[in-house]
Write a protein that holds these residues in place. Sequence first.
Motif, PDB file in Angstrom:
ATOM      1  N   ILE A   1       0.643  13.716  -5.765  1.00  0.00           N
ATOM      2  CA  ILE A   1      -0.282  13.003  -4.867  1.00  0.00           C
ATOM      3  C   ILE A   1      -1.624  12.770  -5.555  1.00  0.00           C
ATOM      4  O   ILE A   1      -2.191  11.667  -5.496  1.00  0.00           O
ATOM      5  CB  ILE A   1      -0.467  13.783  -3.547  1.00  0.00           C
ATOM      6  N   ASP A   2      -2.119  13.782  -6.252  1.00  0.00           N
ATOM      7  CA  ASP A   2      -3.409  13.627  -6.926  1.00  0.00           C
ATOM      8  C   ASP A   2      -3.343  12.530  -7.985  1.00  0.00           C
ATOM      9  O   ASP A   2      -4.305  11.781  -8.173  1.00  0.00           O
ATOM     10  CB  ASP A   2      -3.861  14.956  -7.547  1.00  0.00           C
ATOM     11  N   GLY A   3      -2.182  12.431  -8.656  1.00  0.00           N
ATOM     12  CA  GLY A   3      -1.999  11.359  -9.639  1.00  0.00           C
ATOM     13  C   GLY A   3      -2.121   9.999  -8.963  1.00  0.00           C
ATOM     14  O   GLY A   3      -2.825   9.109  -9.441  1.00  0.00           O
ATOM     15  N   ILE A   4      -1.463   9.857  -7.842  1.00  0.00           N
ATOM     16  CA  ILE A   4      -1.489   8.583  -7.110  1.00  0.00           C
ATOM     17  C   ILE A   4      -2.901   8.277  -6.609  1.00  0.00           C
ATOM     18  O   ILE A   4      -3.405   7.167  -6.767  1.00  0.00           O
ATOM     19  CB  ILE A   4      -0.517   8.630  -5.908  1.00  0.00           C
ATOM     20  N   LEU A   5      -3.547   9.266  -6.022  1.00  0.00           N
ATOM     21  CA  LEU A   5      -4.875   9.008  -5.445  1.00  0.00           C
ATOM     22  C   LEU A   5      -5.920   8.761  -6.526  1.00  0.00           C
ATOM     23  O   LEU A   5      -6.835   7.957  -6.325  1.00  0.00           O
ATOM     24  CB  LEU A   5      -5.300  10.157  -4.527  1.00  0.00           C
TER      25      LEU A   5
ATOM     26  N   VAL B   1       0.813  -1.224   0.000  1.00  0.00           N
ATOM     27  CA  VAL B   1       0.000   0.000   0.000  1.00  0.00           C
ATOM     28  C   VAL B   1       0.849   1.277   0.000  1.00  0.00           C
ATOM     29  O   VAL B   1       0.312   2.381  -0.060  1.00  0.00           O
ATOM     30  CB  VAL B   1      -0.971   0.060   1.218  1.00  0.00           C
ATOM     31  N   LEU B   2       2.184   1.110   0.051  1.00  0.00           N
ATOM     32  CA  LEU B   2       3.046   2.296   0.161  1.00  0.00           C
ATOM     33  C   LEU B   2       3.287   2.970  -1.182  1.00  0.00           C
ATOM     34  O   LEU B   2       3.615   2.308  -2.166  1.00  0.00           O
ATOM     35  CB  LEU B   2       4.398   1.905   0.770  1.00  0.00           C
ATOM     36  N   ARG B   3       3.126   4.286  -1.240  1.00  0.00           N
ATOM     37  CA  ARG B   3       3.463   5.053  -2.434  1.00  0.00           C
ATOM     38  C   ARG B   3       4.395   6.183  -2.018  1.00  0.00           C
ATOM     39  O   ARG B   3       4.112   6.894  -1.049  1.00  0.00           O
ATOM     40  CB  ARG B   3       2.199   5.643  -3.078  1.00  0.00           C
ATOM     41  N   VAL B   4       5.513   6.321  -2.751  1.00  0.00           N
ATOM     42  CA  VAL B   4       6.504   7.328  -2.389  1.00  0.00           C
ATOM     43  C   VAL B   4       6.294   8.601  -3.209  1.00  0.00           C
ATOM     44  O   VAL B   4       6.115   8.547  -4.420  1.00  0.00           O
ATOM     45  CB  VAL B   4       7.934   6.792  -2.614  1.00  0.00           C
ATOM     46  N   VAL B   5       6.288   9.733  -2.511  1.00  0.00           N
ATOM     47  CA  VAL B   5       6.085  11.025  -3.165  1.00  0.00           C
ATOM     48  C   VAL B   5       7.339  11.864  -2.955  1.00  0.00           C
ATOM     49  O   VAL B   5       7.869  11.926  -1.849  1.00  0.00           O
ATOM     50  CB  VAL B   5       4.872  11.756  -2.514  1.00  0.00           C
ATOM     51  N   ASP B   6       7.814  12.514  -4.022  1.00  0.00           N
ATOM     52  CA  ASP B   6       8.971  13.395  -3.898  1.00  0.00           C
ATOM     53  C   ASP B   6       8.519  14.695  -3.230  1.00  0.00           C
ATOM     54  O   ASP B   6       7.807  15.492  -3.836  1.00  0.00           O
ATOM     55  CB  ASP B   6       9.541  13.665  -5.300  1.00  0.00           C
TER      56      ASP B   6
END
Length: 197
Positions: free
Chosen positions: A187-191, A170-175
Amino acid sequence: MILIFLGPPGAGKGTQAKRIAATYKIPQLSTGDMLRAAVAAGTPVGKQAKKVIDAGQLVSDEIVADIVADRIDETDCEKGFLLDGFPRTLAQAEMLDKILQDRDRSLTTVLLLKVDEDALLARLRNRIEQTMQAGGEVRSDDNVETFTKRLRVYKEQTAPLIPFYEEKGVLRVVDGMGSIDAVSAEIDGILGQSAKA
Ligand code: AMP
């Protein structure tokens, strides 16, 4: 949508958490805010927590897990919520698993905000300066000494959550080093993707 925000102190979790809460219409559950409210109200939990917060240490796992469990039972959390500053230890992550399981709910995504340490100190100084210029009150734990301790606590106690959530997929890394707009877009792309998934 149940989200967790992970990242070192000063990474910009609060800023992004507030934005996501508004955009996705889910409440932001910040254990730091809840504890500061308890301190301000002078409740028994608040009295206990103040010393710990000012020392840059962590409040007990049981206290924060109880606060979170009570909060997510409120009706505004029915459609989802965003946890900001919780869990912060492996024990808390396990307690959260149980809290969610007992309620037949599951995590959607854990967002990890990645930033470099030098940038964190520069951001802290900036935040203190801006708050003072705006005539606001600087948080009692917003100073270089306590911050350094909070960073150490993060590395020792919170960073182990990264592999924990990675294994759960479930982990997503954001710069987190870009502008607020760039971080928001990532973040919006990931969500957007996880909302469709
Ligand atoms: P924050 O606003 O998230 O940076 O939290 C400020 C302080 O509140 C932390 O340095 C801790 O002392 C305490 N705190 C907030 N959340 C937690 C948590 N999940 N577990 C233990 N202590 C916490």
